[in-house]
Design an enzyme around this catalytic site. Structure first.
Site, PDB file in Angstrom:
ATOM      1  CD  GLU A  42      -2.641   3.171  -5.524  1.00 19.66           C
ATOM      2  OE1 GLU A  42      -3.439   2.282  -5.821  1.00 19.66           O
ATOM      3  OE2 GLU A  42      -1.437   2.966  -5.236  1.00 19.66           O
ATOM      4  NE  ARG A  57      -4.182  -1.590   0.017  1.00 19.82           N
ATOM      5  CZ  ARG A  57      -4.227  -2.671  -0.742  1.00 19.82           C
ATOM      6  NH1 ARG A  57      -3.171  -2.977  -1.510  1.00 19.82           N
ATOM      7  NH2 ARG A  57      -5.277  -3.459  -0.749  1.00 19.82           N
ATOM      8  CG  HIS A  78      -2.453  -1.027  -6.886  1.00 20.08           C
ATOM      9  ND1 HIS A  78      -2.889  -0.252  -5.845  1.00 20.08           N
ATOM     10  CD2 HIS A  78      -2.527  -2.313  -6.441  1.00 20.08           C
ATOM     11  CE1 HIS A  78      -3.217  -1.023  -4.818  1.00 20.08           C
ATOM     12  NE2 HIS A  78      -2.992  -2.276  -5.155  1.00 20.08           N
TER      13      HIS A  78
END
Length: 331
Positions: free
Chosen positions: A262, A233, A294
């Site tokens: 993000e 994360r 991601h």
């Protein structure tokens, strides 16, 4: 019942539609759930969300007012959902408690090896028929030390790969993983792990206690030539502090599959827009930094497991069952 799924990637759509076939109807949208798109869910009892959807109190209130009662999150992380508000509104929230740990662990290694061996720079050069080796020297991983922050299923999978490389293993977690100990991992305080590791990888969840786990002090405590990888994360790293260290010429390489701001960027095409995030814009200019969008979880195996678990969560809700995936109790 028809389920409304937000933030669905083109590769995911056929998997989701096939998995729901014979159970419930599903409508897939590529837009993410936020304050602007929440009204679309009016009339849908169940919505499915991705990790980059924003489910704060206003979004949840809009969903509840429109009749939504179930949120089926298609990820393990759920820091994007205000669970207290959801519970107060009488909503059920479920997530995917686990999926292939190998998808993330293997990608974390891909990032680490790519920055170590300058793969992106080398590939860019050869596309221009520049075959020099200047500036491409890396280091053997064999015999060096990997520091694993978080030794759950993903951290364990990463450690097994590191063990295959012949690396020394240092670990940090609230509890020791016997499988990692069998690999020769030594559990040490975070400060020692950072000081002695040649490669540091993050595999802990994001919560108040781990927000900026890697802050300015932690970064300064790392080796100047260390490699830092984050596929967990974005909020685990203080990005501004990281940029400050990179400007000082520190670190052999940094591989980031996540970024703390993000949301609203990752999973979207922003190539024709001016990026207003100065920190991210500066971060991607460093030659020893590799940023991806991601995608560590994004394998057929992992996404298939995520989709199957999401369907099960919806079926559990409609049939009154409860599982470990439920974050907010059934009302």
């Amino acid at each position: 019942m028809e389920v409304l799924a937000f933030g669905v990637q083109s590769d995911e759509k056929p998997l989701i539609e096939k998995a729901f076939e014979g159970h419930h109807e599903v409508r897939c949208l590529d837009v993410f759930l936020n304050e602007d798109t929440a009204p679309i869910a009016a009339g849908y009892e169940a919505v499915s969300t991705s990790v980059n959807c924003a489910l704060g109190h206003r979004v949840l209130q809009t969903l509840a007012a429109g009749g939504s009662q179930l949120i089926a999150q298609r990820s393990t992380g759920f820091n994007n959902i205000d669970l207290k508000v959801a519970e107060r509104l009488g909503m059920t929230v479920a997530r995917v408690s686990s999926y292939s740990p190998h998808s993330v662990a293997e990608f974390a290694w891909a990032l680490g090896l790519a920055v170590n061996r300058r793969i992106v720079r080398a590939a860019t050069r050869t596309r221009d028929f520049d075959f020099r080796l200047d500036g491409l020297m890396g280091r053997d991983m064999h015999g060096r030390t990997a520091g694993v922050l978080g030794t759950g299923k993903i951290g364990e999978a990463f450690s097994r790969i590191a063990h295959g490389f012949g690396m020394n293993l240092l670990g940090w977690d609230i509890a020791q993983n016997p499988a990692c100990v069998e690999l020769g991992m030594k559990y040490v305080p975070k400060e020692r792990l950072l000081a002695e590791s040649d490669l540091v990888t993050l595999h802990v969840p994001l919560m108040p206690q781990t927000q900026h786990l890697i802050d300015a002090d932690a970064l300064r405590g790392m080796k100047d030539d260390a490699i830092l990888v984050n596929s967990s994360r974005g909020g685990l790293i203080d990005t501004q502090a990281l940029v400050a260290e990179l400007r000082e010429g520190r670190f052999t390489g940094v591989g980031l599959d996540v970024y703390e701001a993000e949301a609203g960027l990752f999973f979207l095409d922003k190539s024709l827009e001016a990026i207003e995030d100065d920190t991210l814009a500066r971060l991607v200019t460093f030659p020893n930094v590799l940023v991806t969008s991601h995608q560590a979880y994004y394998t057929e195996d992992a996404v298939g497991q995520i989709v199957d678990a999401t369907v099960t969560n919806v079926l559990d809700y409609t049939e009154g069952r409860r599982s470990e995936n439920v974050l907010v109790p059934l009302i």
